[in-house]
Design a protein around this motif. Structure first.
Motif, PDB file in Angstrom:
ATOM      1  N   VAL A  28      18.958  29.892  79.127  1.00  0.00           N
ATOM      2  CA  VAL A  28      19.933  30.565  78.267  1.00  0.00           C
ATOM      3  C   VAL A  28      20.093  32.017  78.674  1.00  0.00           C
ATOM      4  O   VAL A  28      21.206  32.541  78.748  1.00  0.00           O
ATOM      5  CB  VAL A  28      19.504  30.448  76.785  1.00  0.00           C
ATOM      6  CG1 VAL A  28      20.318  31.375  75.903  1.00  0.00           C
ATOM      7  CG2 VAL A  28      19.663  29.019  76.308  1.00  0.00           C
ATOM      8  N   SER A  29      19.008  32.691  78.971  1.00  0.00           N
ATOM      9  CA  SER A  29      19.105  34.097  79.354  1.00  0.00           C
ATOM     10  C   SER A  29      19.776  34.265  80.714  1.00  0.00           C
ATOM     11  O   SER A  29      20.399  35.292  80.973  1.00  0.00           O
ATOM     12  CB  SER A  29      17.725  34.754  79.372  1.00  0.00           C
ATOM     13  OG  SER A  29      16.938  34.225  80.413  1.00  0.00           O
ATOM     14  N   ALA A  30      19.668  33.276  81.570  1.00  0.00           N
ATOM     15  CA  ALA A  30      20.300  33.370  82.885  1.00  0.00           C
ATOM     16  C   ALA A  30      21.807  33.140  82.815  1.00  0.00           C
ATOM     17  O   ALA A  30      22.565  33.728  83.584  1.00  0.00           O
ATOM     18  CB  ALA A  30      19.663  32.362  83.833  1.00  0.00           C
ATOM     19  N   PHE A  31      22.269  32.298  81.882  1.00  0.00           N
ATOM     20  CA  PHE A  31      23.669  31.911  81.854  1.00  0.00           C
ATOM     21  C   PHE A  31      24.451  32.441  80.663  1.00  0.00           C
ATOM     22  O   PHE A  31      25.661  32.297  80.613  1.00  0.00           O
ATOM     23  CB  PHE A  31      23.797  30.387  81.894  1.00  0.00           C
ATOM     24  CG  PHE A  31      23.326  29.800  83.195  1.00  0.00           C
ATOM     25  CD1 PHE A  31      24.036  30.020  84.361  1.00  0.00           C
ATOM     26  CD2 PHE A  31      22.168  29.049  83.260  1.00  0.00           C
ATOM     27  CE1 PHE A  31      23.609  29.487  85.558  1.00  0.00           C
ATOM     28  CE2 PHE A  31      21.725  28.516  84.453  1.00  0.00           C
ATOM     29  CZ  PHE A  31      22.445  28.733  85.602  1.00  0.00           C
ATOM     30  N   SER A  32      23.803  33.061  79.706  1.00  0.00           N
ATOM     31  CA  SER A  32      24.507  33.571  78.533  1.00  0.00           C
ATOM     32  C   SER A  32      25.079  34.954  78.828  1.00  0.00           C
ATOM     33  O   SER A  32      24.354  35.853  79.244  1.00  0.00           O
ATOM     34  CB  SER A  32      23.552  33.659  77.351  1.00  0.00           C
ATOM     35  OG  SER A  32      24.178  34.306  76.276  1.00  0.00           O
ATOM     36  N   PRO A  33      26.374  35.164  78.611  1.00  0.00           N
ATOM     37  CA  PRO A  33      26.960  36.483  78.891  1.00  0.00           C
ATOM     38  C   PRO A  33      26.411  37.574  77.969  1.00  0.00           C
ATOM     39  O   PRO A  33      26.279  38.718  78.376  1.00  0.00           O
ATOM     40  CB  PRO A  33      28.452  36.282  78.665  1.00  0.00           C
ATOM     41  CG  PRO A  33      28.625  34.959  78.041  1.00  0.00           C
ATOM     42  CD  PRO A  33      27.357  34.193  78.195  1.00  0.00           C
ATOM     43  N   GLN A  76      22.950  42.470  77.977  1.00  0.00           N
ATOM     44  CA  GLN A  76      21.829  43.263  77.479  1.00  0.00           C
ATOM     45  C   GLN A  76      20.866  43.593  78.611  1.00  0.00           C
ATOM     46  O   GLN A  76      20.356  44.695  78.699  1.00  0.00           O
ATOM     47  CB  GLN A  76      21.101  42.519  76.368  1.00  0.00           C
ATOM     48  CG  GLN A  76      21.898  42.429  75.082  1.00  0.00           C
ATOM     49  CD  GLN A  76      21.176  41.635  74.018  1.00  0.00           C
ATOM     50  OE1 GLN A  76      20.100  41.096  74.247  1.00  0.00           O
ATOM     51  NE2 GLN A  76      21.777  41.545  72.844  1.00  0.00           N
ATOM     52  N   ARG A  77      20.642  42.627  79.486  1.00  0.00           N
ATOM     53  CA  ARG A  77      19.739  42.861  80.601  1.00  0.00           C
ATOM     54  C   ARG A  77      20.315  43.915  81.536  1.00  0.00           C
ATOM     55  O   ARG A  77      19.609  44.807  82.001  1.00  0.00           O
ATOM     56  CB  ARG A  77      19.478  41.556  81.349  1.00  0.00           C
ATOM     57  CG  ARG A  77      18.464  41.716  82.474  1.00  0.00           C
ATOM     58  CD  ARG A  77      18.236  40.425  83.217  1.00  0.00           C
ATOM     59  NE  ARG A  77      19.499  39.991  83.814  1.00  0.00           N
ATOM     60  CZ  ARG A  77      19.789  38.730  84.061  1.00  0.00           C
ATOM     61  NH1 ARG A  77      18.964  37.776  83.746  1.00  0.00           N
ATOM     62  NH2 ARG A  77      20.955  38.413  84.599  1.00  0.00           N
ATOM     63  N   ASP A  78      21.635  43.847  81.803  1.00  0.00           N
ATOM     64  CA  ASP A  78      22.272  44.815  82.687  1.00  0.00           C
ATOM     65  C   ASP A  78      22.264  46.212  82.071  1.00  0.00           C
ATOM     66  O   ASP A  78      22.052  47.201  82.758  1.00  0.00           O
ATOM     67  CB  ASP A  78      23.697  44.388  83.008  1.00  0.00           C
ATOM     68  CG  ASP A  78      23.737  43.110  83.845  1.00  0.00           C
ATOM     69  OD1 ASP A  78      22.694  42.772  84.439  1.00  0.00           O
ATOM     70  OD2 ASP A  78      24.800  42.466  83.872  1.00  0.00           O
ATOM     71  N   LEU A 123       9.112  23.298  77.353  1.00  0.00           N
ATOM     72  CA  LEU A 123      10.557  23.088  77.243  1.00  0.00           C
ATOM     73  C   LEU A 123      11.243  24.274  76.578  1.00  0.00           C
ATOM     74  O   LEU A 123      12.345  24.672  76.989  1.00  0.00           O
ATOM     75  CB  LEU A 123      10.840  21.807  76.456  1.00  0.00           C
ATOM     76  CG  LEU A 123      10.594  20.497  77.195  1.00  0.00           C
ATOM     77  CD1 LEU A 123      10.816  19.305  76.255  1.00  0.00           C
ATOM     78  CD2 LEU A 123      11.509  20.383  78.403  1.00  0.00           C
ATOM     79  N   ALA A 124      10.608  24.877  75.579  1.00  0.00           N
ATOM     80  CA  ALA A 124      11.187  26.052  74.933  1.00  0.00           C
ATOM     81  C   ALA A 124      11.260  27.223  75.905  1.00  0.00           C
ATOM     82  O   ALA A 124      12.265  27.946  75.946  1.00  0.00           O
ATOM     83  CB  ALA A 124      10.359  26.435  73.705  1.00  0.00           C
ATOM     84  N   MET A 125      10.229  27.410  76.707  1.00  0.00           N
ATOM     85  CA  MET A 125      10.238  28.499  77.689  1.00  0.00           C
ATOM     86  C   MET A 125      11.323  28.280  78.737  1.00  0.00           C
ATOM     87  O   MET A 125      12.037  29.214  79.108  1.00  0.00           O
ATOM     88  CB  MET A 125       8.864  28.619  78.351  1.00  0.00           C
ATOM     89  CG  MET A 125       7.791  29.117  77.414  1.00  0.00           C
ATOM     90  SD  MET A 125       6.126  29.020  78.092  1.00  0.00           S
ATOM     91  CE  MET A 125       6.279  30.001  79.554  1.00  0.00           C
ATOM     92  N   ILE A 126      11.457  27.065  79.209  1.00  0.00           N
ATOM     93  CA  ILE A 126      12.492  26.760  80.194  1.00  0.00           C
ATOM     94  C   ILE A 126      13.875  26.936  79.573  1.00  0.00           C
ATOM     95  O   ILE A 126      14.789  27.492  80.197  1.00  0.00           O
ATOM     96  CB  ILE A 126      12.315  25.331  80.752  1.00  0.00           C
ATOM     97  CG1 ILE A 126      11.051  25.267  81.607  1.00  0.00           C
ATOM     98  CG2 ILE A 126      13.531  24.887  81.545  1.00  0.00           C
ATOM     99  CD1 ILE A 126      10.663  23.871  82.030  1.00  0.00           C
ATOM    100  N   GLY A 127      14.032  26.501  78.333  1.00  0.00           N
ATOM    101  CA  GLY A 127      15.315  26.659  77.649  1.00  0.00           C
ATOM    102  C   GLY A 127      15.697  28.116  77.479  1.00  0.00           C
ATOM    103  O   GLY A 127      16.844  28.500  77.719  1.00  0.00           O
ATOM    104  N   LEU A 128      14.752  28.955  77.066  1.00  0.00           N
ATOM    105  CA  LEU A 128      15.045  30.381  76.926  1.00  0.00           C
ATOM    106  C   LEU A 128      15.377  31.022  78.269  1.00  0.00           C
ATOM    107  O   LEU A 128      16.241  31.901  78.348  1.00  0.00           O
ATOM    108  CB  LEU A 128      13.860  31.094  76.279  1.00  0.00           C
ATOM    109  CG  LEU A 128      13.659  30.805  74.790  1.00  0.00           C
ATOM    110  CD1 LEU A 128      12.360  31.414  74.302  1.00  0.00           C
ATOM    111  CD2 LEU A 128      14.827  31.323  73.990  1.00  0.00           C
TER     112      LEU A 128
END
Length: 69
Positions: free
Chosen positions: A43-48, A53-55, A35-40
């Motif tokens: 969050v990384s997919a939808f957090s601006p 940072q990824r971009d 669940l923690a892995m899925i949550g992260l």
């Protein structure tokens, strides 16, 4: 009531042994990790902030490096 009868009743009420206990705890911990892995990931997919940072990291790594020519 003898001690054998009392322990038999207790064993019937509380069905627990070490293997079942360890397996249950391991399953719960594994579920929390998943669940923690899925949550992260979500969050990384939808957090601006994380998306920016990824971009920025992708843009910095895609630039051509100077050559020694």
């Amino acid at each position: 009531m003898t001690l054998a009868t009392a322990s038999g009743i207790a064993a019937g009420i509380v069905l627990f042994n070490l293997t079942t206990g360890v397996a249950t705890i391991a399953s719960v911990v594994l579920g929390l990790i998943v669940l923690a892995m899925i949550g992260l990931t979500v969050v990384s997919a939808f957090s601006p902030e994380w998306t920016g940072q990824r971009d920025a990291t992708a843009a910095a790594s895609s630039t051509a490096e100077p050559s020694d020519d």
